[in-house]
Design an enzyme around this catalytic site. Structure first.
Site, PDB file in Angstrom:
ATOM      1  N   GLU A 294     -31.459   9.665 -12.071  1.00  0.00           N
ATOM      2  CA  GLU A 294     -30.646   9.465 -13.275  1.00  0.00           C
ATOM      3  C   GLU A 294     -31.442   9.814 -14.527  1.00  0.00           C
ATOM      4  O   GLU A 294     -30.933  10.468 -15.442  1.00  0.00           O
ATOM      5  CB  GLU A 294     -30.165   8.024 -13.347  1.00  0.00           C
ATOM      6  CG  GLU A 294     -29.332   7.720 -14.572  1.00  0.00           C
ATOM      7  CD  GLU A 294     -28.095   8.598 -14.642  1.00  0.00           C
ATOM      8  OE1 GLU A 294     -28.001   9.392 -15.599  1.00  0.00           O
ATOM      9  OE2 GLU A 294     -27.254   8.511 -13.745  1.00  0.00           O
ATOM     10  N   ASP A 298     -30.354  12.911 -17.188  1.00  0.00           N
ATOM     11  CA  ASP A 298     -30.146  12.726 -18.622  1.00  0.00           C
ATOM     12  C   ASP A 298     -31.092  13.603 -19.440  1.00  0.00           C
ATOM     13  O   ASP A 298     -30.682  14.246 -20.420  1.00  0.00           O
ATOM     14  CB  ASP A 298     -30.349  11.261 -18.995  1.00  0.00           C
ATOM     15  CG  ASP A 298     -29.259  10.355 -18.455  1.00  0.00           C
ATOM     16  OD1 ASP A 298     -28.280  10.870 -17.915  1.00  0.00           O
ATOM     17  OD2 ASP A 298     -29.403   9.126 -18.571  1.00  0.00           O
ATOM     18  N   SER A 505     -22.338  10.126 -15.548  1.00  0.00           N
ATOM     19  CA  SER A 505     -23.671  10.040 -16.125  1.00  0.00           C
ATOM     20  C   SER A 505     -24.163  11.419 -16.549  1.00  0.00           C
ATOM     21  O   SER A 505     -25.150  11.528 -17.263  1.00  0.00           O
ATOM     22  CB  SER A 505     -24.662   9.426 -15.133  1.00  0.00           C
ATOM     23  OG  SER A 505     -24.696  10.177 -13.944  1.00  0.00           O
TER      24      SER A 505
END
Length: 585
Positions: A294, A298, A505
């Site tokens: 994750e 990002d 996300s």
């Protein structure tokens, strides 16, 4: 509890489903907790976020980081009272912060039980052991109205990333040329200080997969690189209740190679802000609780779509205490002063049996969001990856995700995109829904916690909850971007390879990157612009009218799958610059 005490409403949670009581927590065990206090009642009232949001961004008066600190800080007398309470109960003060309006304390379980009139108990759960209490937290009556919440006593995990890997994809391609061993072993924060590597041409990617800048081009993001802006990226790792710590982070040299060798541009400046927990602690992805994938998703997106922006990574723990402390840090950070906050994590706002949010935590988070908005920060939050249910395995009740359901944030849903980046031709856009394949779908729906905001009333036809359990509430999401992992992003994986991933996300940092470019293009912070989006800017979106998320169906205008749709960046910049919307078309 005696007559001179009061209990904090909403300061406890139900036992998580599948959890088994073990017994009382060892009274000698050391525990930390954070006590949050009110804003100084003598401080001048901050400007109304909603009033400011009615004005075009260039006409607003945002508080500086220093002004916001003054307006939202705690009074010394209130902090003194909390410190005295801690001392009276044998608790040691670890941190006292007027800026974050908090006092962090540590002590034995026995001392915490006595101080807050609770009984801490341990529970076994398939996802990990945790500690909690059945009673609402009690405090002396003299602190009523002063203390707003106490977190850390319950330590069950409270952050779930929304990253989805492509199913049945080809074997992961090797990453860009591996970093030299000496560089890879360097401290992760050394990225900004290292000499920039020479950029190569963008790499070829598998079919139905995109490098982030290619999607920005397809969505007509305005020119610019986010220079002058700071994007706050939230990263959770560390505590998983009372069990082992979870890794999560990035290796700077390998990440730099992604930008220079795969994307073909200079690496961005990345700084770490350690709020709580181990800080930057990269894993290789073998641990199922590793959040490194994750973090990398990002950073790969923001760092390649807004490479001129400074990226501040706020590392905090997987607990409610970690959530609140992280958001308060970003909202009151006078060093980095972020203009955009990107959050790719969340949990159902009201699914208490699966360990959802305590009411006091939601209040504390929203308070920090309002503080951020007074400074012109835009907060972009993932809407969830489990369709309208927002919970793996849930089949009976629909939920929306918090913090995406907060009325102070831009909730971001997900789409499926089929396009040719070389020609710029988009052949298909629809709601992301891979539920039939067991690989998720965009979150979205109707809040049971928040009423319909004034700016959503009339502009969006928010329906009652699709499961018939409640009337209209805050509708989620507001907007959308690419999220389907089957047509996803080619980004760096924790093991050093390139992989195709998606999830909301990925959609949230795409919007965060767009906001950084919009801020650069307008010459001001666009801040909290939901009211303008719903009133007159909806024509700057590409409406997504095909598909569903398992509970709600897309259609013309706003819907609970993709909101107003995905952006047309140039149109949105023109609308924000002019202060009025452009027609749909």
């Amino acid at each position: 509890m005696n007559a001179d005490s009061f209990r904090i409403a909403g300061s406890t949670r139900e036992v998580t489903v599948a959890a088994t009581p073990i017994g009382d927590t060892d009274p000698a065990q050391q525990v930390t907790a954070t006590i949050y206090v009110r804003r100084d009642p003598a401080a001048p009232a901050p400007p109304s976020v909603l009033d400011q949001a009615q004005l075009p961004p260039a006409q607003r008066h945002y508080l500086s980081a220093e002004e916001a600190t003054s307006a939202f800080s705690a009074a010394d007398a209130d902090l003194d009272a909390v410190v005295a309470f801690a001392g009276d109960h044998g608790l040691k003060v670890l941190e006292r912060s007027a800026r974050k309006r908090s006092v962090r304390v540590t002590g034995t379980v026995a001392a915490m039980n006595a101080a807050f009139d609770i009984t801490l108990r341990d529970y076994a759960h398939p996802a990990g052991r945790y500690r909690s209490h059945a009673e609402e937290v009690a405090l002396p009556a003299s602190l009523a109205g002063v203390v707003e919440g106490v977190l850390g006593l319950d330590n069950r995990p409270m952050a779930r990333s929304y990253l989805r890997k492509r199913v049945a994809s080809a074997a992961a391609a090797p990453a860009v040329a591996p970093a030299p061993a000496a560089a890879a072993a360097a401290a992760p924060a050394a990225a900004a200080a290292a000499a920039p590597a020479a950029a190569a041409a963008p790499a070829a990617v598998p079919a139905d997969t995109y490098l982030p800048p290619a999607v920005a081009k397809l969505f007509d993001f305005p020119a610019g690189d986010g220079s002058g802006e700071c994007v706050a990226v939230f990263a959770f790792n560390g505590s998983l209740g009372s069990g082992p710590s979870a890794p999560g982070g990035y290796t700077a040299a390998t990440l730099d190679n992604y930008f220079t060798q795969t994307v073909g541009q200079a690496a961005p400046t990345i700084v770490d802000v350690v709020v709580q927990g181990p800080g930057n602690d990269p894993g290789d992805g073998s641990n199922p609780n590793d959040s490194s994938g994750e973090v990398l998703l990002d950073l790969c997106i923001v760092g390649s779509v807004a490479p001129g922006a400074r990226i501040a990574v706020y590392f905090t723990e997987f607990t409610e205490e970690g959530w609140v402390n992280g958001i308060k840090e970003a909202a009151s950070d006078t060093t980095n002063s972020p203009s955009v906050i990107s959050i790719s994590y969340g949990n159902p706002e009201d699914d208490s049996t699966n360990g959802a949010w305590m009411a006091q935590t939601v209040t504390l988070v929203n308070d920090a969001f309002q503080q951020a908005a007074t400074q012109g920060m835009t907060i972009s939050c993932a809407a969830g990856d489990n369709g309208a249910y927002d919970e793996p395995g849930e089949t009976t009740a629909y939920h929306v995700d918090f913090p995406a359901s907060s009325p102070w944030v831009l909730g971001v849903g997900g789409t499926r995109l089929e396009a040719d980046p070389t020609t710029g031709v988009i052949s298909s856009e629809a709601v992301w829904n891979d539920l039939a394949e067991g690989n998720g779908a965009t979150g979205g729906g109707v809040s049971r916690v928040f009423p319909v905001p004034t700016w959503q009333q009339g502009a969006a036809d928010v329906p009652p909850n699709a499961d018939g359990t409640s009337g209209p509430g805050r509708g989620v999401p507001d907007v959308a971007s690419l999220a389907d992992p089957e047509t996803g992003f080619d980004v760096l994986s924790p093991n050093g390879s390139l992989g195709q991933v998606g999830g909301t996300s990925a959609a949230a940092p795409m919007w965060s990157s767009l906001i950084a470019r919009l801020n650069q293009g307008t010459g001001t912070r666009v801040g909290f612009f939901n009211p303008q989006l719903y009133a007159s800017y909806s024509g700057t979106m590409q409406d997504i009218t095909s598909g569903n998320n398992g509970g709600y169906t897309a259609g013309p205008g706003w819907d609970a799958c993709t909101g107003w749709g995905r952006p047309n960046g140039a149109k949105l910049l023109a609308a924000l610059s002019a202060g009025s919307g452009s027609p749909a078309g």
